[in-house]
Design an enzyme around this catalytic site. Structure first.
Site, PDB file in Angstrom:
ATOM      1  N   HIS A 442       0.828  -1.209   0.000  1.00 54.60           N
ATOM      2  CA  HIS A 442       0.000   0.000   0.000  1.00 54.60           C
ATOM      3  C   HIS A 442       0.864   1.262   0.000  1.00 54.60           C
ATOM      4  O   HIS A 442       1.820   1.373   0.757  1.00 54.60           O
ATOM      5  CB  HIS A 442      -0.904   0.026   1.245  1.00 54.60           C
ATOM      6  CG  HIS A 442      -2.141  -0.789   1.093  1.00 54.60           C
ATOM      7  ND1 HIS A 442      -2.868  -1.248   2.167  1.00 54.60           N
ATOM      8  CD2 HIS A 442      -2.803  -1.226   0.002  1.00 54.60           C
ATOM      9  CE1 HIS A 442      -3.913  -1.935   1.752  1.00 54.60           C
ATOM     10  NE2 HIS A 442      -3.896  -1.940   0.431  1.00 54.60           N
ATOM     11  N   GLU A 443       0.511   2.201  -0.847  1.00 51.18           N
ATOM     12  CA  GLU A 443       1.165   3.512  -0.933  1.00 51.18           C
ATOM     13  C   GLU A 443       2.677   3.414  -1.112  1.00 51.18           C
ATOM     14  O   GLU A 443       3.441   4.181  -0.551  1.00 51.18           O
ATOM     15  CB  GLU A 443       0.840   4.365   0.312  1.00 51.18           C
ATOM     16  CG  GLU A 443      -0.620   4.424   0.692  1.00 51.18           C
ATOM     17  CD  GLU A 443      -1.532   4.713  -0.508  1.00 51.18           C
ATOM     18  OE1 GLU A 443      -1.087   5.412  -1.434  1.00 51.18           O
ATOM     19  OE2 GLU A 443      -2.664   4.240  -0.513  1.00 51.18           O
ATOM     20  N   GLY A 444       3.103   2.458  -1.909  1.00 50.54           N
ATOM     21  CA  GLY A 444       4.518   2.341  -2.239  1.00 50.54           C
ATOM     22  C   GLY A 444       5.170   1.145  -1.577  1.00 50.54           C
ATOM     23  O   GLY A 444       5.100   0.981  -0.365  1.00 50.54           O
TER      24      GLY A 444
END
Length: 588
Positions: A442-444
């Site tokens: 998630h998110e990178g």
């Protein structure tokens, strides 16, 4: 958990003192505590009952193309909006409560622990609204952000595409200019596809506000190359008129299908097409070509949220396995002959697994609340705001990645404590593990966070000096206490090792050479930060405090079992190892 949250927020991070500042003058330590009371109660009463349901009853598409969710999801999400927490730290002029960010994050921790599947909808909407408030026009704030802060509308972030994950400079979604003078901002027609869109389609709100990255074609019709050509657009699910009222017509955003992920099953995850069957009208946010810079405003907030959710899943697993270990009797102590079986919490290896979980979960929570406290410092006037901003930027990759990696390990240990029972769906541990596995991407991904830390953040001497200064302050204070001096020396040694590795990674001044070591550097850096957090907690927890013994035990575990790993991770960097740099991919 509540005692831990209260200590971190009010004793360690001194959130009550923020009420003396003008921004938070309408609050008091008592009202801040009442906010946490409300969040804890609603999380237990509304979110926790939805935890299992939204995992078992995955989102599905009905015959009319609507995404169907369990009834408990809508109940939970509405209950969250009713608390006002969606606008917790926003300005009063936008309908916000102007709570300190550290209190907002602490309150949200209860919801993440109760059901991350339900919390995904509110997390994304909060970040979406914050971005529009920061970068949108007054009309965009009035029409879109204001409705999101009440929960009337909800939001997403649309970055990745089916063939393009994190390499956003290669996106192919197009945005053709349509009306440069539209009241809601320069209007465009978008065409393209977006993949892995959490909360991309549902029936929980009147409208869904998609924030979409796309490129405006050049004069020759070709899309600009690289991330510098990316712009950001508000694309609502349902069309609106110039005043923001719903027209009753569907905008050209269509659901292609749902992705069925390992965890976070309660949050719908979608493949969306824009402009396929009808024009997808969008309104540009910020300047053309500045979309990625705007989106990072939302991504940084989301990264803290991901780290917090990972910490709370670790906490949930720890509490469940601890309760089981205290109740389950099996075996006898080593050397004991005869007698009744003992609770498994008395076995040394079970103690190890439980203490490891405690050190991970509580340490990760402390780190993310510390970052939230830095957000509050950013909002203050004076030189401390700039310092907090630099330090927060350095810590964000760690705040997201460390809880994600080690929170998953904590959940694995929780399963192991239960033995065979831990692998069954009769217990919640396997769901916690599945949910937490998603937080590593998630998110990178870890690789991206490592590059962010080593290439962008650690290359700034000021940032490292600020962190080193704070770590050294803790070390020097701990050195004054004989029972903490050894731990202080260990942290000081690890800090020196990280400093030397930073110089070694950049010895060639070539970012490509430094990038090879991004992930091990991130792991070592994260363990240093968490060792500092635990040393500071051990230092600042009064002897008579009920949490003092637990903090000392967790700190002792971290120094003995975890901090020594730093040297191993940094060894290839210090040796300027070229195994990966020289590897021919054809041999794999």
């Amino acid at each position: 958990m509540r005692a831990t949250v209260d200590f971190l927020v009010f004793d360690w991070l001194q959130a009550g003192a923020l009420c003396e500042r003008e921004r938070y003058a309408d609050h008091s330590p008592e009202t801040l505590a009442q906010v946490l009371d409300t969040c804890e109660r609603v999380a237990v009463e509304r979110f926790a009952p939805a935890h299992r349901a939204c995992d078992v009853e995955e989102p599905r598409v009905d015959a009319e193309g609507r995404v169907v969710l369990p009834a408990s999801t809508a109940i939970a999400v509405k209950a969250y909006f009713d608390t006002g927490m969606q606008a917790a730290s926003q300005d009063a002029e936008h309908g916000g409560l102007q709570l300190p960010c550290v209190v907002e994050m602490a309150g949200n921790a209860f919801f993440s622990k109760a059901s991350v599947g339900c919390g995904g909808y509110t997390l994304l909407t909060s970040g979406n609204a914050s971005l529009i408030l920061a970068h949108g026009t007054p009309k965009q704030r009035e029409v879109f952000a204001a409705r999101e802060l009440t929960g009337q509308w909800m939001g997403t972030m649309c970055l990745s595409e089916p063939a393009i994950g994190s390499s956003l400079g290669d996106i192919t979604t197009r945005a053709e200019p349509d009306d440069a003078l539209h009241p809601l901002g320069p209007r465009y027609r978008l065409k393209g596809s977006k993949m892995w869109i959490s909360a991309g389609e549902h029936e929980l709100s009147e409208n869904i506000v998609h924030l979409v990255l796309a490129k405006v074609p050049q004069a020759d019709g070709r899309l600009p190359e690289g991330s510098g050509g990316i712009s950001l657009f508000i694309v609502p699910k349902w069309s609106v008129d110039a005043d923001g009222a719903l027209t009753g017509e569907r905008n050209g955003v269509s659901l292609v299908g749902l992705n069925h992920k390992l965890g976070w099953r309660g949050t719908s995850n979608c493949l969306l097409n824009f402009g396929e069957s009808a024009p997808a009208i969008g309104y540009r946010v910020g300047a053309e070509g500045q979309g990625l810079a705007c989106m990072f405003h939302m991504m940084n907030e989301a990264r803290i949220g991901v780290g917090l959710s990972a910490a709370m899943l670790a906490m949930a697993g720890y509490e469940a396995s601890l309760a089981y270990a205290k109740d389950r009797t099996q075996g006898r102590s080593v050397g004991q002959r005869g007698g009744s079986p003992v609770p498994i919490v008395q076995h040394a290896d079970v103690k190890r697994m439980l203490l490891a979980q405690k050190a991970i979960a509580e340490g990760a929570l402390a780190l993310n609340l510390y970052c939230a406290r830095l957000v509050d410092e950013q909002r203050s006037a004076g030189p401390q705001a700039a310092e907090a901003s630099v330090l927060l930027g350095l810590l964000i990759p760690v705040a997201k990645s460390w809880p994600s990696q080690w929170g998953l390990e904590a959940n694995s240990l929780a399963i192991q404590v239960l033995g065979g029972a831990g692998y069954t769906r009769d217990w919640p541990l396997e769901q916690y593990w599945r949910d937490n596995r998603l937080n590593m991407i998630h998110e990178g991904t870890h690789g991206i966070q490592g590059l962010d830390l080593l290439i962008r953040k650690a290359s700034q001497p000021q940032a490292l000096q600020l962190l080193a200064g704070r770590i050294n302050n803790t070390v020097q204070a701990a050195m004054q206490q004989p029972d903490l001096a050894d731990w202080a020396n260990q942290v000081a040694a690890a800090l020196a090792q990280v400093g030397a590795a930073t110089k070694a990674a950049w010895a060639s001044a070539d970012p490509a050479q430094a990038a090879v070591h991004g992930t091990p550097y991130l792991q070592a850096f994260g363990h240093l930060v968490l060792a500092w957090v635990w040393l500071d907690l051990a230092l600042r927890t009064p002897p008579a405090h009920p949490l003092q013994a637990g903090h000392r035990a967790a700190c002792a575990y971290f120094m003995a079992y975890e901090l020594p790993l730093v040297a191993a991770w940094l060894a290839p960097i210090l040796a300027r190892c070229r195994v990966l740099a020289d590897l021919d991919a054809e041999v794999l």
